[in-house]
Design an enzyme around this catalytic site. Structure first.
Site, PDB file in Angstrom:
ATOM      1  N   HIS A 126       0.821  -1.233   0.000  1.00  0.00           N
ATOM      2  CA  HIS A 126       0.000   0.000   0.000  1.00  0.00           C
ATOM      3  C   HIS A 126       0.845   1.268   0.000  1.00  0.00           C
ATOM      4  CE1 HIS A 126      -3.641  -2.248   0.458  1.00  0.00           C
ATOM      5  NE2 HIS A 126      -3.320  -2.724   1.654  1.00  0.00           N
ATOM      6  N   ASP A 163      -2.827 -10.587  -2.414  1.00  0.00           N
ATOM      7  CA  ASP A 163      -3.360 -10.088  -1.144  1.00  0.00           C
ATOM      8  C   ASP A 163      -4.841  -9.739  -1.330  1.00  0.00           C
ATOM      9  OD1 ASP A 163      -2.057  -8.755   1.575  1.00  0.00           O
ATOM     10  OD2 ASP A 163      -3.849  -7.667   0.900  1.00  0.00           O
ATOM     11  N   HIS A 165      -6.298  -7.171  -0.366  1.00  0.00           N
ATOM     12  CA  HIS A 165      -6.420  -5.734  -0.631  1.00  0.00           C
ATOM     13  C   HIS A 165      -5.681  -5.365  -1.925  1.00  0.00           C
ATOM     14  CE1 HIS A 165      -6.574  -6.239   3.833  1.00  0.00           C
ATOM     15  NE2 HIS A 165      -7.601  -5.424   3.696  1.00  0.00           N
ATOM     16  N   ASP A 244      -4.317 -12.827   3.358  1.00  0.00           N
ATOM     17  CA  ASP A 244      -5.520 -12.375   4.067  1.00  0.00           C
ATOM     18  C   ASP A 244      -6.808 -12.611   3.290  1.00  0.00           C
ATOM     19  OD1 ASP A 244      -4.567 -10.479   2.309  1.00  0.00           O
ATOM     20  OD2 ASP A 244      -4.532  -8.827   3.747  1.00  0.00           O
TER      21      ASP A 244
HETATM   22 ZN   LIG Z   1      -3.994  -7.163   2.774  1.00  0.00          ZN
END
Ligand SMILES: [Zn+2]
Length: 307
Positions: A126, A163, A165, A244
């Site tokens: 991120h 991931d 995200h 995740d």
């Molecule tokens: Zn993540």
């Protein structure tokens, strides 16, 4: 040649508060599962060095790096944003995390390791050029990919991010960079609410609705990732290995299992074997359900190492 496993004790000292899900026990969970599964002896262990400022500066602005360095507290915890914080050990941990990815790249390109996995924190995908967010400070995988391109002179590399995200930081850094193909799957709509609208042509993003399980993930890889990778013919593959999206991980609402992580790794390995002399560097991102995280990392490593 063996699969390298790179980590450092400093990465265990980074703390963001007592109840923060991105916690040191994540690395112990991986370590414990490596021992329980009997594969700890098959990987070659390395301590991560500190990343050099020049290596970070290929990805982040000098102002951003200096802002982070100056913000490190002497005591207690300082928040960079509501999700992301630093303690007195964070600077060293962040340098080790990025340095692990650089060492991994050197080992694999130098044929001193077949491939490598970096069990590090803080995670990175991120972190944009000039901003920390989502538990991430420096973009470890991007630092490694740029090192392969600009230090080792590889023509083109791919980044695969599974991931849960969207890897918005990596996308920010590599959008419109024709030397890089990024393939990603992520829950959408979900934090950080990016990736689905009009991505750059070198981004193969597959947003997945909440509830998507193994079948939806594997179809995304088979129908979008693999054809894009076949066309691009990367000379090295970097993996943002977040675990995740596992069904047991309540950070989000995808329903992958650890066997999916073994499967996707095998698919990426086949591409790497065909175009990239097998070169893969994988870097830990998310994964917050400790048992699922450890089991998933083991499946990932088993596929990387072929054991
Ligand atoms: Zn993540």
């Amino acid at each position: 040649m063996a699969t390298a496993l790179i980590t450092h004790a400093d990465c265990m000292k980074h703390e963001m508060g007592e109840f923060h899900p991105e916690r040191p026990e994540r690395l112990s969970a991986i370590h414990d599962q490596l021992i329980v599964s009997g594969i700890a002896g098959f990987v070659e262990h390395h301590d991560a060095p500190f990343a050099k400022m020049s290596e970070l500066a290929r990805v982040h602005t000098a102002e951003y790096i200096e802002t982070i360095r100056m913000a490190v507290p002497r005591h207690g915890i300082v928040h960079l944003d509501p999700d992301t914080a630093m303690c007195p050990h964070t600077w060293n941990a962040a340098l080790r995390a990025a340095g692990a990815a650089v060492l991994a790249t050197d080992l694999v390109i130098g044929k001193r390791a077949e491939n490598a996995f970096c069990a590090v924190r803080p995670p990175g995908h991120h972190a944009t050029r000039h901003r920390s967010m989502g538990f991430c400070i420096f973009n470890n995988v991007a630092v490694a990919a740029k090192h392969a391109l600009e230090h080792h002179g590889l023509e083109r590399v791919a980044v695969a991010d599974f991931d849960v995200h969207h890897g918005n930081g990596t996308e920010d850094i590599f959008s419109h960079d024709e030397r890089v193909l990024m393939v990603g799957t992520f829950q959408h709509p979900f934090y950080p609410y990016s990736g689905a609208d009009n991505p750059a042509p070198n981004m193969a993003n597959v947003p997945l609705p909440a509830g998507t399980g193994s079948q939806g993930f594997r179809e995304a890889v088979e129908y979008v990732w693999l054809p894009a990778l076949e066309r691009f013919q990367p000379r090295m593959i970097f993996i943002s290995a977040g675990f995740d999206a596992h069904v047991e991980d309540d950070m989000a609402m995808l329903r992958f299992t650890e066997s999916d992580y073994g499967w996707v790794t095998t698919q990426l390995k086949a591409i790497a074997d065909r175009y990239a002399q097998g070169r893969i560097v994988s870097v830990l991102e998310g994964g917050y359900a400790l048992s699922a995280l450890g089991r998933s990392a083991v499946m990932h490593l088993r596929a990387l190492g072929g054991f």
